[in-house]
Design a protein around this motif. Sequence first.
Motif, PDB file in Angstrom:
ATOM      1  N   VAL A 128       0.474  -1.012  -0.150  1.00  0.00           N
ATOM      2  CA  VAL A 128      -0.289   0.244  -0.303  1.00  0.00           C
ATOM      3  C   VAL A 128       0.803   1.255  -0.383  1.00  0.00           C
ATOM      4  N   VAL A 134      -5.874   5.712   5.648  1.00  0.00           N
ATOM      5  CA  VAL A 134      -5.762   4.529   5.374  1.00  0.00           C
ATOM      6  C   VAL A 134      -5.889   3.069   6.188  1.00  0.00           C
ATOM      7  N   VAL A 180      -8.149  -0.186   5.388  1.00  0.00           N
ATOM      8  CA  VAL A 180      -8.009  -1.759   5.535  1.00  0.00           C
ATOM      9  C   VAL A 180      -7.995  -2.683   6.471  1.00  0.00           C
ATOM     10  N   PHE A 197      -1.168  -6.402   5.156  1.00  0.00           N
ATOM     11  CA  PHE A 197      -1.603  -4.897   3.990  1.00  0.00           C
ATOM     12  C   PHE A 197      -0.282  -3.855   4.933  1.00  0.00           C
ATOM     13  N   ILE A 256       2.119  -0.831   4.348  1.00  0.00           N
ATOM     14  CA  ILE A 256       1.963   0.287   4.146  1.00  0.00           C
ATOM     15  C   ILE A 256       2.434   1.339   4.219  1.00  0.00           C
ATOM     16  N   LEU A 296      -1.715  -1.591  -3.610  1.00  0.00           N
ATOM     17  CA  LEU A 296      -2.824  -0.687  -3.906  1.00  0.00           C
ATOM     18  C   LEU A 296      -2.180   0.960  -3.672  1.00  0.00           C
TER      19      LEU A 296
END
Length: 356
Positions: free
Chosen positions: A184, A194, A198, A206, A208, A242
Amino acid sequence: MNILYGIQTTGHGHYIRSRATIRELKRRGHKVQAILSGPPLKGQWDVSMFDPYQVKTGFTFITEQGRVRPVKTTLSLRYFRFFKDVYSYDTKGIDLVICDFEPVTARIAQLRGIPSIGIGHMHAFAHNIPVTKSAFYDWVLSIHAPVKYPIGLHWHHYDQPILPPTIPPEVVPGPKTVKNKILVYMAFEELEAVINFVKPIRTHDFYIYAKVDHAKDEDNIHIRPFSRTGFLRDLQECEGVLANAGFSLASEALHLGKKLLLRPILKQYEHESNCVALLQGKLGSVMPTLDTEAVREWLTFPPIQAMNYSDVINPFIDWVEKGTWWDYKQLVADTWASSEKALEADYVSKNFGWTY
């Protein structure tokens, strides 16, 4: 040749492409001096390879909560400083200007009558490609960084004189894909927003990347400070990406065969046009907001075929050295030759309510 090279620092794609190109130009014996303009690059971005270089104000846009703010953008522009930077720059001995959609060097070349080459995604918008329709932004693009010989980049050639994306040499397939790992990178969103969008999805991990000082892991959420090395490793290992709808990360993901779900910055012409092209080419999916349910559905989509875009940087420099800059038909044909099969791939694509 003595080359003045302009690098736009809005986003990181211009920096990454220019770094690889300048490195190769210098390796071949050319003398390169650089101008970087736009938002200041943070500490994780090494600019030493651009030496000698200067930093200028240039132009950029202001975003808040995933949307361009036109009034704040207009008020932030420093026109007097811009023209002072253009008129005061010493171009003695400069043979050629190359700019990656950077306005200061483009204007310097125009003012002093120096041949100028532009390379970048935005130059593709001068051709008949999928875009959102906006006469105002067409005008802005035409005056932002005008060059004599513009070379556009895109995910497809659209039967136009456009090159494939410039994939840096370090972006190569990894040894393995980690099941349920998602990368991400939404630099134009608030980190908390964010995470919250998720976090309800417990089936995937994820990773990030954000403006933080230290890595942090909490269950399936993994926050990482930006590091090009770490970022590339996670890109190699992930199943999907993403991201906001910038060109460079999407290009790297397509090159490696990582499925995409993009959220464009609203009212940002390039982002919205990238989403049009992505959907029409069935290369990925788009959501207009941070939509948890859209992510759930997208995660069920199958993997995509790797585009394996051919090298563009070396053929581009070969063409620059040749000097016949008005003739780029062979350059276009050669760089697309190894990508044609990938362009025929069909992928599940959905707009999740995004309209254009």
